[in-house]
Design an enzyme around this catalytic site. Structure first.
Site, mmCIF file in Angstrom:
data_model
loop_
_atom_site.group_PDB
_atom_site.id
_atom_site.type_symbol
_atom_site.label_atom_id
_atom_site.label_comp_id
_atom_site.label_asym_id
_atom_site.label_seq_id
_atom_site.Cartn_x
_atom_site.Cartn_y
_atom_site.Cartn_z
ATOM 1 N N HIS A 87 0.833 -1.201 0.000
ATOM 2 C CA HIS A 87 0.000 0.000 0.000
ATOM 3 C C HIS A 87 0.868 1.251 0.000
ATOM 4 O O HIS A 87 0.614 2.199 -0.756
ATOM 5 C CB HIS A 87 -0.908 0.009 1.228
ATOM 6 N N HIS B 92 1.189 -2.467 9.322
ATOM 7 C CA HIS B 92 2.613 -2.727 9.106
ATOM 8 C C HIS B 92 3.483 -2.090 10.195
ATOM 9 O O HIS B 92 3.016 -1.281 10.999
ATOM 10 C CB HIS B 92 3.057 -2.233 7.728
#
Length: 262
Positions: free
Chosen positions: A155, A214
Site C-alpha cells: 500500500h 505494518h
C-alpha cells in the site's frame, strides 16, 4: 455541470501547482514516519478505517493501479493530443502507463518473494508452533496456518507512486485551454475531478496505512520503492530523449526554455 466545473477549478488550483509536485514526496515520507511513530508509541483505537474490509480499501486501494491507469489513459490522450495534434507523440506519452505497469508488477513480485524467503508458517498469529512442513504462504494459508515474513507495505509503495504520477501528469493543465470545444472541455473537466478525488483518496489511505498497518521498516521500504519509481522515471529517465517524455509544454514556454539554455 456548473458544480463540476467549480470542483475542477478548486482541484486544478490545488494539484497543478509546482509546489505540490515539489513538496508532496517529502510530505508523504514525513507523514509515513509520523504515522508510524504514532502507531508504535500511542496506537489509535480501532475504527472503520483500521478494518481491511472497509470500502475504500476493498474497492479502491486493492485495485489502485487499475483506477490510476484507467483514468490517466483518457486524460493523457486528450490533453496531449489537444496540445500537440500528433498521434505519435500521444502514443509515446501513453507508454508512461506501460512503464508504470512494469514498475507495479516488478515491485509487487519483489515484495512477494521477499516475504516468501524470509517467512515461516505458524499455527497462530502469535507465532506459536512453527509448521515447517509448509514451505509457501499459499500452502500455509490453505492449511489454516499463519505466514509471517518481512511483508513490505505494498500500500505504501503503490499509493505513493500513483499519487505522484497523477500529480506529474496533471501539470499539463497549465497549458490546456478548452473553452472553444465544449465536448473536450466537459471530458477534461470530468477527468480532472475524478483524478483529483482519486489523488486525495490515495493520500488519505496512505495516512491510514501509516497509523494502522505494518511496522516502521516495512512502510519505509514500501514508501522508498514508490519514491524511487517516481523519481527514476519523472525525475531522471523521462528527461531523456529516448523515453516517454514529460507532459508537453506550450511552444512559448519551450521557446523560453531554449532561450535560457542558450
Amino acid at each position: 455541470m456548473e458544480h463540476l466545473e467549480r470542483c475542477a477549478w478548486v482541484l486544478r488550483g490545488t494539484l497543478v501547482r509546482s509546489a505540490v509536485r515539489k513538496y508532496l514526496p517529502w510530505a508523504l515520507a514525513a507523514s509515513m514516519l509520523a504515522g508510524s511513530l504514532l502507531k508504535e508509541l500511542s496506537p489509535l483505537p480501532e475504527s472503520y478505517l483500521s478494518n481491511k474490509r472497509n470500502v475504500l480499501n476493498v474497492y479502491f486501494v486493492k485495485v489502485a493501479w487499475a483506477w490510476t491507469f484507467c483514468l490517466l489513459l483518457p486524460f493523457i490522450a486528450l490533453t496531449n493530443y489537444h496540445l500537440t495534434g500528433k498521434a505519435g507523440l500521444v502514443l509515446r506519452r501513453l507508454s508512461t502507463l506501460l512503464v508504470g505497469t512494469a514498475i507495479w508488477y516488478v515491485c509487487t513480485a519483489i515484495f512477494s518473494n521477499i516475504e516468501h524467503y524470509t517467512g515461516s508458517c505458524y499455527q497462530s498469529p502469535a507465532l506459536e508452533g512453527e509448521r515447517k512442513e509448509h514451505q509457501s504462504k499459499q500452502q500455509c494459508h490453505g492449511e489454516g496456518g499463519f505466514w509471517h515474513g518481512f511483508d513490505i507495505s505494498g500500500h505504501s509503495f503503490l499509493l505513493t507512486f500513483c499519487a505522484l504520477m497523477i500529480v506529474e501528469e496533471m501539470a499539463v493543465l497549465h497549458e490546456v485551454k478548452t473553452d472553444r470545444n465544449h465536448c473536450l472541455h466537459a471530458a477534461i473537466t470530468t477527468l480532472v475531478v475524478a483524478l483529483g478525488f482519486l489523488t486525495f483518496i490515495w493520500v488519505w489511505m496512505f495516512l491510514c496505512t501509516a497509523v494502522y498497518f505494518h511496522n516502521l521498516s516495512q512502510k519505509v521500504f514500501g514508501t522508498l520503492f514508490g519514491l524511487l519509481g517516481w523519481y527514476g522515471t519523472y525525475g531522471c529517465w523521462y528527461l531523456k530523449s529516448f523515453s516517454p517524455g514529460l507532459p508537453p509544454q506550450s511552444s512559448s514556454l519551450n521557446l523560453k526554455q531554449d532561450t535560457y539554455k542558450k
